[in-house]
Design a protein around this motif. Structure first.
Motif, PDB file in Angstrom:
ATOM      1  N   ILE A 218      15.364  10.557  81.794  1.00 19.05           N
ATOM      2  CA  ILE A 218      14.649   9.297  81.933  1.00 19.05           C
ATOM      3  C   ILE A 218      13.268   9.607  82.495  1.00 19.05           C
ATOM      4  N   ARG A 219      12.254   9.181  81.780  1.00 20.22           N
ATOM      5  CA  ARG A 219      10.878   9.338  82.268  1.00 20.22           C
ATOM      6  C   ARG A 219      10.430   7.965  82.746  1.00 20.22           C
ATOM      7  N   ALA A 220      10.125   7.883  84.051  1.00 21.01           N
ATOM      8  CA  ALA A 220       9.712   6.617  84.649  1.00 21.01           C
ATOM      9  C   ALA A 220       8.554   6.860  85.606  1.00 21.01           C
ATOM     10  N   ASP A 221       7.735   5.857  85.774  1.00 20.92           N
ATOM     11  CA  ASP A 221       6.619   5.937  86.714  1.00 20.92           C
ATOM     12  C   ASP A 221       7.148   5.560  88.101  1.00 20.92           C
ATOM     13  N   THR A 222       7.409   6.578  88.921  1.00 22.86           N
ATOM     14  CA  THR A 222       7.971   6.359  90.262  1.00 22.86           C
ATOM     15  C   THR A 222       6.944   6.614  91.355  1.00 22.86           C
ATOM     16  N   ARG A 223       5.673   6.694  90.991  1.00 18.57           N
ATOM     17  CA  ARG A 223       4.638   7.030  91.978  1.00 18.57           C
ATOM     18  C   ARG A 223       4.545   6.021  93.110  1.00 18.57           C
ATOM     19  N   ARG A 224       4.861   4.783  92.861  1.00 18.30           N
ATOM     20  CA  ARG A 224       4.735   3.756  93.901  1.00 18.30           C
ATOM     21  C   ARG A 224       6.011   3.577  94.710  1.00 18.30           C
ATOM     22  N   LEU A 225       7.052   4.306  94.374  1.00 10.67           N
ATOM     23  CA  LEU A 225       8.316   4.170  95.105  1.00 10.67           C
ATOM     24  C   LEU A 225       8.283   5.010  96.374  1.00 10.67           C
ATOM     25  N   SER A 226       8.873   4.486  97.432  1.00 11.23           N
ATOM     26  CA  SER A 226       9.030   5.266  98.658  1.00 11.23           C
ATOM     27  C   SER A 226      10.125   6.307  98.423  1.00 11.23           C
ATOM     28  N   TYR A 227      10.184   7.309  99.302  1.00 12.02           N
ATOM     29  CA  TYR A 227      11.229   8.325  99.162  1.00 12.02           C
ATOM     30  C   TYR A 227      12.627   7.704  99.182  1.00 12.02           C
ATOM     31  N   PRO A 228      12.947   6.807 100.117  1.00 11.94           N
ATOM     32  CA  PRO A 228      14.296   6.232 100.111  1.00 11.94           C
ATOM     33  C   PRO A 228      14.629   5.485  98.820  1.00 11.94           C
ATOM     34  N   ARG A 229      13.669   4.753  98.278  1.00 15.93           N
ATOM     35  CA  ARG A 229      13.934   4.024  97.025  1.00 15.93           C
ATOM     36  C   ARG A 229      14.131   4.981  95.851  1.00 15.93           C
ATOM     37  N   GLU A 230      13.325   6.036  95.806  1.00 18.89           N
ATOM     38  CA  GLU A 230      13.475   6.988  94.701  1.00 18.89           C
ATOM     39  C   GLU A 230      14.795   7.755  94.821  1.00 18.89           C
ATOM     40  N   ILE A 231      15.196   8.073  96.038  1.00 20.32           N
ATOM     41  CA  ILE A 231      16.496   8.719  96.244  1.00 20.32           C
ATOM     42  C   ILE A 231      17.615   7.791  95.775  1.00 20.32           C
ATOM     43  N   ALA A 232      17.511   6.497  96.117  1.00 19.96           N
ATOM     44  CA  ALA A 232      18.524   5.523  95.687  1.00 19.96           C
ATOM     45  C   ALA A 232      18.595   5.440  94.165  1.00 19.96           C
ATOM     46  N   CYS A 233      17.437   5.441  93.494  1.00 19.19           N
ATOM     47  CA  CYS A 233      17.413   5.404  92.028  1.00 19.19           C
ATOM     48  C   CYS A 233      18.040   6.665  91.443  1.00 19.19           C
ATOM     49  N   THR A 234      17.805   7.794  92.085  1.00 18.82           N
ATOM     50  CA  THR A 234      18.341   9.067  91.613  1.00 18.82           C
ATOM     51  C   THR A 234      19.865   9.112  91.760  1.00 18.82           C
ATOM     52  N   LEU A 235      20.374   8.577  92.853  1.00 18.08           N
ATOM     53  CA  LEU A 235      21.815   8.620  93.112  1.00 18.08           C
ATOM     54  C   LEU A 235      22.578   7.458  92.487  1.00 18.08           C
ATOM     55  N   ALA A 236      21.867   6.497  91.880  1.00 17.31           N
ATOM     56  CA  ALA A 236      22.527   5.337  91.284  1.00 17.31           C
ATOM     57  C   ALA A 236      23.434   5.722  90.114  1.00 17.31           C
ATOM     58  N   GLY A 237      23.032   6.701  89.317  1.00 23.98           N
ATOM     59  CA  GLY A 237      23.859   7.131  88.180  1.00 23.98           C
ATOM     60  C   GLY A 237      25.205   7.677  88.623  1.00 23.98           C
ATOM     61  N   PRO A 238      25.215   8.710  89.509  1.00 22.04           N
ATOM     62  CA  PRO A 238      26.508   9.200  89.993  1.00 22.04           C
ATOM     63  C   PRO A 238      27.314   8.127  90.731  1.00 22.04           C
ATOM     64  N   ALA A 239      26.641   7.225  91.442  1.00 22.69           N
ATOM     65  CA  ALA A 239      27.351   6.162  92.159  1.00 22.69           C
ATOM     66  C   ALA A 239      28.098   5.257  91.186  1.00 22.69           C
ATOM     67  N   VAL A 240      27.468   4.939  90.050  1.00 17.38           N
ATOM     68  CA  VAL A 240      28.142   4.123  89.035  1.00 17.38           C
ATOM     69  C   VAL A 240      29.370   4.858  88.502  1.00 17.38           C
ATOM     70  N   ASN A 241      29.232   6.160  88.226  1.00 17.56           N
ATOM     71  CA  ASN A 241      30.377   6.928  87.731  1.00 17.56           C
ATOM     72  C   ASN A 241      31.523   6.953  88.728  1.00 17.56           C
ATOM     73  N   LEU A 242      31.215   7.163  89.996  1.00 21.73           N
ATOM     74  CA  LEU A 242      32.276   7.218  91.004  1.00 21.73           C
ATOM     75  C   LEU A 242      32.932   5.852  91.185  1.00 21.73           C
TER      76      LEU A 242
END
Length: 197
Positions: free
Chosen positions: A66-90
């Protein structure tokens, strides 16, 4: 290459499907593809909620990018977006195992979620680790930490897959996944260019 809006599918993805069918994974392939779709939809939903613009989703031999413009996201928000995929699977693994009895779907989601949490740069766990160390220290420190941790983890995974493949005659798909985590991290030898004057 096939394109539909922001979705692209490369020849590697088609080759992966063909190899999976030839290897006899036809019965579980739809379940695995639905688990992967749930994973990517988790990322996309989190990115949308965070206000990031998705530019492209590309299906490759090693999964989706997935290519997305994440430049305006804070570190916590970008981490949450990154971990959302595995969280859905679990979460889906828990739902399928506990309330529906669809254990193949539960297993596929559990494996996909756990595999993507490994701290390897090409996986969600590696990306989350990089973001976390960048947040605590700086991106250069994150590069060093993630390179060492990711290479060690990918080497252990590849070794385990090799042992399973040799001893049990199984583990071919685990071996492909393990090599997909290891090969991008190996240094590429540079050709020497000689100039004559």
């Amino acid at each position: 290459m096939w394109r539909w809006g922001k979705l692209e599918a490369g020849w590697g993805f088609a080759a992966l499907l063909a190899v999976s069918l030839l290897a006899g994974a036809g019965e579980v392939l739809p379940v695995v593809l639905l688990s992967a779709a749930g994973h990517e939809l988790g990322h996309l939903a989190a990115l949308r909620l965070a206000g990031a613009r998705v530019e492209r989703v590309r299906l490759t031999a090693f999964g989706a990018e997935i290519r997305a413009d994440t430049r305006r996201l804070s570190y916590p928000r970008e981490i949450a977006c990154t971990l959302a995929g595995p969280a859905v699977n679990l979460l889906l693994a828990l739902i399928f195992a506990r309330w529906t009895g669809l254990y193949v779907a539960a297993g596929a989601n559990l494996l996909l979620g756990c595999f993507n949490l490994l701290p390897v740069p090409v996986l969600d766990g590696g990306r989350a680790l990089h973001l976390f160390v960048s947040w605590l220290a700086d991106p250069l420190a994150a590069d060093r930490v993630c390179r060492a941790v990711g290479l060690a983890c990918a080497a252990i995974l590849t070794g385990t897959a090799l042992v399973l493949t040799v001893r049990c005659g199984a583990g071919l798909f685990l071996m492909l996944g393990a090599l997909g985590t290891l090969l991008p991290q190996l240094p590429v030898p540079r050709r020497r260019i000689f100039c004559r004057s």
